[in-house]
Design a protein around this motif. Structure first.
Motif, mmCIF file in Angstrom:
data_model
loop_
_atom_site.group_PDB
_atom_site.id
_atom_site.type_symbol
_atom_site.label_atom_id
_atom_site.label_comp_id
_atom_site.label_asym_id
_atom_site.label_seq_id
_atom_site.Cartn_x
_atom_site.Cartn_y
_atom_site.Cartn_z
ATOM 1 N N SER A 7 0.929 -1.335 0.247
ATOM 2 C CA SER A 7 -0.384 0.040 0.485
ATOM 3 C C SER A 7 1.102 1.008 -0.098
ATOM 4 O O SER A 7 0.311 2.273 -0.037
ATOM 5 C CB SER A 7 -1.428 0.200 1.042
ATOM 6 O OG SER A 7 -2.097 -1.517 1.036
ATOM 7 N N THR A 8 2.236 1.019 0.171
ATOM 8 C CA THR A 8 2.962 1.721 0.461
ATOM 9 C C THR A 8 3.210 2.865 -0.323
ATOM 10 O O THR A 8 3.683 1.931 -1.923
ATOM 11 C CB THR A 8 4.624 1.622 1.198
ATOM 12 O OG1 THR A 8 4.393 1.473 1.901
ATOM 13 C CG2 THR A 8 5.108 3.066 1.377
ATOM 14 N N PRO A 9 2.776 4.240 -0.954
ATOM 15 C CA PRO A 9 2.931 4.939 -2.379
ATOM 16 C C PRO A 9 5.063 4.605 -2.669
ATOM 17 O O PRO A 9 5.802 5.498 -1.512
ATOM 18 C CB PRO A 9 2.500 6.316 -1.942
ATOM 19 C CG PRO A 9 3.202 6.249 -0.696
ATOM 20 C CD PRO A 9 2.574 5.304 -0.197
ATOM 21 N N ALA A 10 5.958 4.394 -3.330
ATOM 22 C CA ALA A 10 6.923 4.177 -3.549
ATOM 23 C C ALA A 10 7.406 5.408 -3.932
ATOM 24 O O ALA A 10 8.311 5.933 -3.399
ATOM 25 C CB ALA A 10 7.085 3.427 -4.773
ATOM 26 N N ALA A 11 6.792 5.986 -4.880
ATOM 27 C CA ALA A 11 7.258 7.227 -5.047
ATOM 28 C C ALA A 11 6.180 8.886 -4.799
ATOM 29 O O ALA A 11 5.076 8.352 -5.340
ATOM 30 C CB ALA A 11 7.466 7.488 -6.771
ATOM 31 N N VAL A 12 6.938 9.592 -4.484
ATOM 32 C CA VAL A 12 5.640 10.521 -3.911
ATOM 33 C C VAL A 12 6.104 12.052 -3.848
ATOM 34 O O VAL A 12 7.296 12.394 -4.042
ATOM 35 C CB VAL A 12 5.494 10.524 -2.128
ATOM 36 C CG1 VAL A 12 4.565 11.170 -2.100
ATOM 37 C CG2 VAL A 12 4.864 9.147 -1.925
ATOM 38 N N THR A 13 4.829 13.273 -4.292
ATOM 39 C CA THR A 13 5.220 14.219 -5.186
ATOM 40 C C THR A 13 4.963 14.891 -3.668
ATOM 41 O O THR A 13 3.639 14.584 -3.972
ATOM 42 C CB THR A 13 5.276 14.183 -6.479
ATOM 43 O OG1 THR A 13 5.813 13.630 -7.510
ATOM 44 C CG2 THR A 13 5.991 16.196 -6.515
ATOM 45 N N VAL A 14 5.515 15.749 -3.675
ATOM 46 C CA VAL A 14 5.310 17.137 -2.346
ATOM 47 C C VAL A 14 4.778 18.329 -3.191
ATOM 48 O O VAL A 14 6.197 18.872 -3.197
ATOM 49 C CB VAL A 14 5.084 16.909 -1.003
ATOM 50 C CG1 VAL A 14 4.630 18.422 -0.576
ATOM 51 C CG2 VAL A 14 4.964 15.839 -0.298
ATOM 52 N N VAL A 15 4.312 18.441 -3.682
ATOM 53 C CA VAL A 15 3.955 20.282 -4.331
ATOM 54 C C VAL A 15 4.216 21.507 -2.584
ATOM 55 O O VAL A 15 2.977 21.482 -2.468
ATOM 56 C CB VAL A 15 2.891 20.773 -5.169
ATOM 57 C CG1 VAL A 15 3.427 21.776 -5.931
ATOM 58 C CG2 VAL A 15 3.243 18.892 -6.085
#
Length: 316
Positions: A7-15
């Motif tokens: 369930s963990t997002p392997a790639a996350v973008t925080v804007v």
């Protein structure tokens, strides 16, 4: 090294690399995700690096990091290039200023650059999720509220807010992502102003300012009544359980007698206006409702230490 789960997002973008943005990056990175932290100013990214280092140092001092701070920090990339940062993201969390035009511009870029399966989340505390989704109608089903409280690497609950067009799959995936990084999702099924947390927080604040303005009790005593009384108990039992413990008949009777006397003010009132007019805007000014002789960073660290102590006590 921290391991990802299904369930963990392997790639996350925080804007947005402000206080919430760098805190979000820390929380995802400490649970194994690769994070791209994006901002439109290099100086903001530089400040965010320092904020990340401080947060990781705090978590290490509390014994709450599985990896060395440097190892967690290496999972965070700092960039000015939003399209490139979003290109491989499973989850994007926008945390820019509370301005609908700014958020719309960000989501228009995300709609064009993020993968078709990416969840597009906004950390807004009050702008309707449906309004954000309306800016990108072709992907509105993937737009969702994901509202964290500050600091996100300490406070355990996160509001997952459904907009008018948000799909069930998007809500479920977002809740799973939140759970995967050791946070508890609160699903907000209706996109009402303020969602849940802020409606409760500001209802309490409105009554507190009303009590002080009416001369019922001093500001300091009202502060203590909430902090050392009401909040202390609600840390272990919520309002509905409190009513259950006392008996619904009793609480219904009290509510019927008390509700007509509670504040229904539609503006913040003189306690805010008088202090703002006097340049007392909060800790950054050295004064707000209280006076301060310490730097904001020291005050925030002490707050975080107190929150950590409460969390530790609740785990015992």
């Amino acid at each position: 090294m921290a391991q990802t789960t299904p369930s963990t997002p392997a790639a996350v973008t925080v804007v947005g690399a402000g206080t919430m943005g760098h805190g979000l990056a820390v929380q995802f990175a400490r649970h194994g995700a690769s994070v791209s932290l994006v901002d439109h100013r290099q100086s903001n990214l530089d400040d965010a690096r320092a904020g990340v280092d401080d947060a990781l140092g705090f978590l290490e001092s509390e014994g709450w990091l599985d990896d060395a701070p440097a190892a967690v920090g290496e999972r965070i990339d700092y960039t000015l290039d939003l399209p490139a940062a979003a290109a491989d993201a499973a989850l994007v969390v926008e945390s820019v200023s509370e301005d609908i035009d700014t958020k719309e511009a960000v989501f228009e870029t995300l709609a064009a650059s993020a993968p078709e399966e990416a969840v597009l989340a906004t950390n807004t505390s009050g702008i309707p999720i449906s309004d954000v989704g309306a800016a990108v109608p072709d992907v509105a089903d993937r737009v969702v509220g994901c509202h964290w409280w500050n600091p996100p690497y300490l406070l355990p609950t996160v509001e997952v807010v459904r907009g008018e067009e948000t799909s069930d799959e998007t809500v479920e995936r977002t809740a799973a992502f939140v759970e995967a990084v050791d946070r508890e999702p609160i699903v907000v099924e209706r996109d009402v102003p303020g969602f849940v947390w802020n409606r409760i927080q500001f209802a309490v604040l409105r009554e507190c300012t009303h009590l002080v303005s009416e001369g019922v009790a001093s500001l300091e005593d009202v502060e203590r009544a909430v902090r050392d009384g009401y909040a202390l108990r609600t840390a272990v039992v919520g309002p509905f359980e409190t009513a259950d413990l006392a008996g619904l008949d009793l609480f219904r009777t009290i509510a019927g007698n008390l509700y007509p006397h509670l504040s229904d003010a539609e503006d913040p009132g003189p306690l805010f206006e008088e202090r703002l007019a006097a340049g007392r805007g909060g800790v950054a000014d050295g004064a707000g409702f209280h006076e301060y002789d310490e730097e904001p960073e020291a005050l925030l660290r002490r707050r975080n230490e107190r929150v950590a102590a409460v969390l530790r006590a609740l785990d015992d």
